[in-house]
Design a protein around this motif. Sequence first.
Motif, short mmCIF file in Angstrom:
data_model
loop_
_atom_site.label_atom_id
_atom_site.label_comp_id
_atom_site.label_asym_id
_atom_site.label_seq_id
_atom_site.Cartn_x
_atom_site.Cartn_y
_atom_site.Cartn_z
N ASP A 1 0.81 -1.21 0.00
CA ASP A 1 0.00 0.00 0.00
C ASP A 1 0.85 1.27 0.00
N LEU A 2 2.16 1.13 -0.13
CA LEU A 2 3.00 2.33 -0.22
C LEU A 2 2.60 3.14 -1.45
N VAL A 3 2.25 2.44 -2.53
CA VAL A 3 1.68 3.08 -3.72
C VAL A 3 0.29 2.50 -3.90
N THR A 4 -0.71 3.33 -4.10
CA THR A 4 -2.08 2.84 -4.19
C THR A 4 -2.67 3.12 -5.57
N CYS A 5 -3.78 2.44 -5.84
CA CYS A 5 -4.47 2.61 -7.12
C CYS A 5 -5.17 3.96 -7.16
N ALA A 6 -5.28 4.52 -8.37
CA ALA A 6 -5.92 5.82 -8.54
C ALA A 6 -7.44 5.72 -8.39
N ASN A 7 -8.00 4.54 -8.65
CA ASN A 7 -9.44 4.34 -8.50
C ASN A 7 -9.71 2.88 -8.19
N ALA A 8 -10.92 2.59 -7.72
CA ALA A 8 -11.25 1.24 -7.25
C ALA A 8 -11.17 0.21 -8.37
N GLU A 9 -11.43 0.61 -9.61
CA GLU A 9 -11.41 -0.33 -10.72
C GLU A 9 -10.00 -0.88 -11.00
N GLU A 10 -9.00 -0.25 -10.41
CA GLU A 10 -7.61 -0.68 -10.61
C GLU A 10 -7.00 -1.22 -9.31
N MET A 11 -7.84 -1.83 -8.50
CA MET A 11 -7.44 -2.30 -7.18
C MET A 11 -6.33 -3.35 -7.22
N TRP A 12 -6.13 -4.01 -8.37
CA TRP A 12 -5.06 -5.00 -8.45
C TRP A 12 -3.69 -4.37 -8.17
N ILE A 13 -3.56 -3.06 -8.41
CA ILE A 13 -2.30 -2.37 -8.11
C ILE A 13 -1.97 -2.50 -6.63
N ASN A 14 -2.98 -2.51 -5.78
CA ASN A 14 -2.77 -2.76 -4.35
C ASN A 14 -2.69 -4.25 -4.07
N GLU A 15 -3.78 -4.96 -4.40
CA GLU A 15 -3.97 -6.31 -3.88
C GLU A 15 -3.26 -7.38 -4.69
N GLY A 16 -3.20 -7.25 -6.00
CA GLY A 16 -2.46 -8.21 -6.80
C GLY A 16 -0.98 -8.20 -6.45
N TRP A 17 -0.44 -7.00 -6.25
CA TRP A 17 0.97 -6.90 -5.86
C TRP A 17 1.18 -7.41 -4.43
N ALA A 18 0.16 -7.26 -3.58
CA ALA A 18 0.28 -7.80 -2.21
C ALA A 18 0.38 -9.31 -2.24
#
Length: 466
Positions: free
Chosen positions: A1-18
């Motif tokens: 979560d150091l870098v987060t998604c710009a909107n909810a539709e791109e949540m993989w940027i948070n959770e896929g990387w996690a």
Amino acid sequence: DLVTCANAEEMWINEGWAVFSEFIFEEIIYGDNAAKSYIRDKHADVLKKAHFDDGAFYPVCNVPHDVTYGTTVYDKGAMVVHTMRHYMGDSLFFDAVHQYTDTYQFDNITCAEMRDFFGTVSGVDLNDFFDAWVFREGFPHFSVDSFASVQNGSNYDVTVYMKQKLYGCSQYANSNKIELSFMNNQWQEYNVIIEFSGQTGSQTISVPFNPDFIICDKYEKTADAIISYDDYRNTTGSIAYADAFASIDITQYVDSTYFRVEHHWVAPDAVKTNPNIYRISPNHYWSIDGLIPTGTNFTPQFDYNRIATTSTGMIDTDFLSTSTSVDSLVLAYRRDASDDWAIVPFTKYGNFNIGKIKTINGQAGEYCLAIGEPGQAAIEEPIDAMNGIDVFPNPSAAFSIEINDNSIVEITIVDMQGRTVFRQNIEEGSKTIMWFPESSAAQHFIVYAFDTNGDMKGIQKILFTP
């Protein structure tokens, strides 16, 4: 979560990387083999279940709000990052990750901005990769269609013909980078990355020996529509490849043996001219290759399952459209793309809904389920009981299902037409569940119990009497 998604539709940027970080943890703490097994299990679940869990095949980017926290975002997202890592190479990838987190820490980013940043700092053009893996639903599938080898001095010029198929999508990926492992019967191995775009492609590669076979993505660096196992054996015995719905039993051992077992989540090539095969599976097939010394005898075995349960991916529900179609089930084999499919001698155990089919004449090549003339599968009535469950009273208007096996995680009940009428996940420690059929007429049902691998651990035929 150091870098987060710009909107909810791109949540993989948070959770896929996690979730991808779990892979790195496994690799660092427990080693490459443990990480490979962990990643394979995750990938198998995605191929089987993500589109059922979320309601459709989705890209990891721009998902609907109701699947923001779904399997596609978390687990397929992790597989996309895993593939991106090897597409770029470790050195460029991890250097780019450090720069990415330094540059965007405590900020947000879009998928397009991520693509452009990683591409700029690494010098790797990621446009086609993101189009295929991030912005598009489903999965590509890569395989070696054939190869030809010509000696050139001390080396061999090997022309490799690649093929791409599609699982859950309708557009071919471009700028693909797939690692090929050339091997011969002296256990020599030579690895190289081949690049191609579209449905087919070819490339000539100089190899320091004459290869006997080629493995596509031996080290599972690309999360395409294949689940694969490498198995080194030095004795007789049986081993199950759970995520591939297959097993091999070595009945005669000669020398050290290497099996490459793959389950392909796409349709096999079509039958050419064989009139004895009426149709073949539209959904999946298997391949077996490797270093198999002459004199080695083995029995490959494959699962069939027409029950609508996500634990098995509902993989044969369309192919085996009625319970009676299983009575025409046969096992087909071909050595490679130059051959036609042929029915091989087989035996089967199971019932109209679920079971296993095997042949004692194991050979390297491709195998698939097929439909031939009626009666070949010698289907009998379902067996009445296994040790995993006990259903009582029977007959009855209401049933208690007693769990006798701690590995059971799911109970599925189907009617005699193969339709699922009840399904329940089993909580750890649960011993008994109740089922009250919603029916006004007396009829038979089949109760199935499955473990986490989708293997059947119990079965019982019951009679409902209102």
